[in-house]
Design a protein around this motif. Structure first.
Motif, short mmCIF file in Angstrom:
data_model
loop_
_atom_site.label_atom_id
_atom_site.label_comp_id
_atom_site.label_asym_id
_atom_site.label_seq_id
_atom_site.Cartn_x
_atom_site.Cartn_y
_atom_site.Cartn_z
N LEU A 24 -36.01 33.33 41.09
CA LEU A 24 -34.31 33.51 41.50
C LEU A 24 -34.01 34.51 42.38
O LEU A 24 -33.11 34.38 43.03
CB LEU A 24 -33.76 33.20 40.32
N ASP A 25 -34.75 35.70 42.32
CA ASP A 25 -34.45 36.74 42.87
C ASP A 25 -34.26 36.70 44.47
O ASP A 25 -33.21 37.27 44.96
CB ASP A 25 -35.84 37.76 42.73
N SER A 26 -34.98 35.86 44.86
CA SER A 26 -34.96 35.72 46.69
C SER A 26 -33.55 35.13 47.08
O SER A 26 -32.93 35.71 47.67
CB SER A 26 -36.24 35.14 47.11
N ALA A 27 -33.47 34.02 46.23
CA ALA A 27 -32.28 33.21 46.75
C ALA A 27 -30.78 34.16 46.32
O ALA A 27 -29.94 34.04 47.11
CB ALA A 27 -32.07 32.13 45.75
N ILE A 28 -30.82 34.69 45.10
CA ILE A 28 -29.65 35.29 44.83
C ILE A 28 -29.46 36.61 45.81
O ILE A 28 -28.43 36.70 46.27
CB ILE A 28 -29.94 36.14 43.21
N MET A 29 -30.50 37.38 46.13
CA MET A 29 -30.32 38.49 46.91
C MET A 29 -30.15 38.12 48.31
O MET A 29 -29.46 38.77 49.09
CB MET A 29 -31.56 39.40 46.99
N ARG A 30 -30.62 36.98 48.88
CA ARG A 30 -30.26 36.74 50.10
C ARG A 30 -28.81 36.23 50.04
O ARG A 30 -27.92 36.43 51.29
CB ARG A 30 -31.36 35.61 50.72
N LEU A 31 -28.23 35.53 49.20
CA LEU A 31 -26.77 35.31 49.20
C LEU A 31 -25.88 36.57 49.23
O LEU A 31 -25.09 36.54 49.59
CB LEU A 31 -26.59 34.48 47.96
N MET A 32 -26.57 37.60 48.23
CA MET A 32 -25.62 38.79 48.34
C MET A 32 -25.75 39.52 49.63
O MET A 32 -24.82 40.08 50.09
CB MET A 32 -26.01 39.67 47.38
N ASP A 33 -27.06 39.26 50.41
CA ASP A 33 -27.07 40.11 51.81
C ASP A 33 -26.43 39.31 52.53
O ASP A 33 -25.46 39.70 53.48
CB ASP A 33 -28.53 39.83 52.21
N ALA A 34 -26.02 38.03 52.51
CA ALA A 34 -25.20 37.39 53.46
C ALA A 34 -23.64 37.55 53.24
O ALA A 34 -22.96 37.75 54.09
CB ALA A 34 -25.51 35.79 52.93
N LEU A 35 -23.16 37.83 52.19
CA LEU A 35 -21.96 38.38 51.76
C LEU A 35 -21.70 39.53 52.28
O LEU A 35 -20.65 39.87 52.65
CB LEU A 35 -21.60 38.19 50.17
N MET A 36 -22.52 40.56 52.14
CA MET A 36 -22.41 41.98 52.51
C MET A 36 -22.59 42.17 54.14
O MET A 36 -22.23 42.96 54.42
CB MET A 36 -23.52 42.83 51.91
N SER A 37 -23.02 41.04 54.70
CA SER A 37 -22.85 40.96 56.17
C SER A 37 -21.64 41.27 56.80
O SER A 37 -21.30 41.51 57.80
CB SER A 37 -23.48 39.99 56.85
N PHE A 38 -20.55 40.72 56.00
CA PHE A 38 -19.07 40.95 56.25
C PHE A 38 -18.44 42.00 55.80
O PHE A 38 -18.73 42.49 54.55
CB PHE A 38 -18.49 39.58 56.03
N PRO A 39 -17.51 42.85 56.30
CA PRO A 39 -16.66 43.81 55.81
C PRO A 39 -15.99 43.11 54.64
O PRO A 39 -15.69 42.01 54.83
CB PRO A 39 -15.89 44.49 56.85
N ALA A 40 -16.11 44.08 53.51
CA ALA A 40 -15.33 43.41 52.26
C ALA A 40 -13.98 43.10 52.53
O ALA A 40 -13.38 41.98 52.14
CB ALA A 40 -15.41 44.48 51.31
N ILE A 41 -12.84 43.76 53.16
CA ILE A 41 -11.55 43.53 53.40
C ILE A 41 -11.60 42.34 54.41
O ILE A 41 -10.72 41.30 54.02
CB ILE A 41 -10.95 44.62 54.12
N LEU A 42 -12.35 41.91 55.38
CA LEU A 42 -12.41 41.04 56.36
C LEU A 42 -12.86 39.62 55.34
O LEU A 42 -12.27 38.56 55.58
CB LEU A 42 -13.43 40.82 57.43
N LEU A 43 -13.82 39.77 54.35
CA LEU A 43 -14.38 38.66 53.86
C LEU A 43 -13.19 38.18 52.70
O LEU A 43 -12.89 36.81 52.42
CB LEU A 43 -15.44 38.98 52.97
N ALA A 44 -12.57 39.24 52.16
CA ALA A 44 -11.52 39.04 51.13
C ALA A 44 -10.18 38.30 51.99
O ALA A 44 -9.64 37.39 51.60
CB ALA A 44 -11.12 40.31 50.62
N LEU A 45 -9.94 38.61 52.94
CA LEU A 45 -8.73 38.34 53.99
C LEU A 45 -9.14 36.66 54.32
O LEU A 45 -8.29 35.86 54.15
CB LEU A 45 -8.76 38.83 55.32
N GLY A 46 -10.27 36.36 54.55
CA GLY A 46 -10.56 35.18 54.98
C GLY A 46 -10.40 34.17 53.70
O GLY A 46 -9.92 32.93 53.82
N ILE A 47 -11.08 34.61 52.64
CA ILE A 47 -10.80 33.88 51.38
C ILE A 47 -9.38 33.60 50.97
O ILE A 47 -9.03 32.68 50.40
CB ILE A 47 -11.92 34.46 50.08
N ALA A 48 -8.71 34.81 50.77
CA ALA A 48 -7.42 34.76 50.35
C ALA A 48 -6.56 33.73 51.22
O ALA A 48 -5.67 33.04 50.99
CB ALA A 48 -6.90 36.18 50.54
#
Length: 296
Positions: A124-148
């Motif tokens: 499961l390591d590869s799948a979880i970390m690739r998902l985390m890498d995908a989320l980290m590719s966006f600046p946190a505030i922009l990702l939060a802005l889109g979701i909100a």
């Protein structure tokens, strides 16, 4: 031999007790911890006692008192609707601390679970970390802005958006700590003795990942409060009539030259809260880092 055998437990207990007390003493002598704890504790007390301290309802409009500067009757002045800024900042403290604490707890739990799973189960390591890498590719505030923006301007939406934005960094921290701990001799001994993976995770790996995660979460608390204020300022966070530091500042930006106090006092509150949590994080980092002496 008998004397040694009888004295060993007593000696171990005598050593263990002072270590615990020594850690507490170092923490209480740490200036950053004391300053940070005092400020955040004071803000929490003011938030809890807001209904008793606040002179009026935070949404009460009294147009005849609009744009009153700070004075004895209005400590922080009033806004364009005659609402008391002191009262609104007090109630905004409740919202900001609640959002920050909720994001801190939820992201901490998710980070601990996902980080340990990624470290313990290689499939499961590869799948979880690739998902985390995908989320980290966006600046946190922009990702939060889109979701909100997608979920709508509600308190729960802000918490979900900020939790998703801040989980990846926590997962990486827990995973790195868990990978180190799982190679320790006592974990290897537990595996050889036949201990189940769940027992090893709960008894050995997870407790030893707590220290770096705790330090990380103090900063997440501060980041979440700043981000909540930013989202509310941009109009996708908490909306009036609910008072939050961000939307108080947003409402006052059109009157910055005419009524500077509307933006000043919630801005000071945000700065104090962020400063206190960063001081706490620095102090905990010093104390929990074995290479340092607790910041004395």
């Amino acid at each position: 031999m008998t004397d040694v055998g009888i004295g060993a437990p007593a000696t171990a207990a005598a050593i263990a007790a002072p270590r615990g007390h020594g850690t507490l003493r170092r923490l209480l002598r740490h200036r950053s911890f004391l300053i940070g704890f005092t400020i955040i504790a004071l803000l929490a007390i003011l938030a809890l006692l807001a209904p008793l301290i606040a002179p009026v309802d935070p949404s009460a409009m009294r147009v005849r008192f609009r744009f009153r500067p700070p004075q004895a009757a209005f400590w922080f002045g009033t806004d364009q609707f005659g609402r008391d800024i002191f009262t609104r900042v007090l109630y905004g403290t409740r919202i900001s601390l609640f959002v920050g604490f909720a994001v801190c707890v939820v992201s901490g739990l998710c980070s601990a679970i996902l980080g340990v799973i990624a470290a313990q189960f290689r499939r499961l390591d590869s799948a979880i970390m690739r998902l985390m890498d995908a989320l980290m590719s966006f600046p946190a505030i922009l990702l939060a802005l889109g979701i909100a923006a997608a979920l709508g301007p509600r308190v729960s939406s802000v918490i979900i958006a900020l939790t998703v934005a801040y989980i990846p960094a926590g997962v990486r921290i827990v995973r790195a700590a868990a990978l180190t701990v799982r190679e320790m001799d006592y974990v290897q001994a537990a595996q050889v003795s036949g201990a189940s993976s769940l027992r090893i995770v709960l008894r050995h790996i997870l407790p030893n990942c707590f220290s770096p995660l705790l330090v990380h979460l103090t900063f997440i608390f501060a980041y979440a409060m700043l981000a909540e204020a930013a989202l509310s300022f941009l109009g996708v966070g908490i909306q009036p009539p609910i008072a939050s530091w961000g939307n108080i500042i947003a409402e006052g930006r059109d009157y910055a030259t005419q009524a500077w106090w509307v933006m000043l006092f919630p801005g000071i509150a945000i700065s104090l809260a962020a400063l206190s949590l960063n001081l706490l994080g620095d102090a905990l980092g010093d104390m929990l880092d074995p290479r340092l002496k607790g910041g004395e």
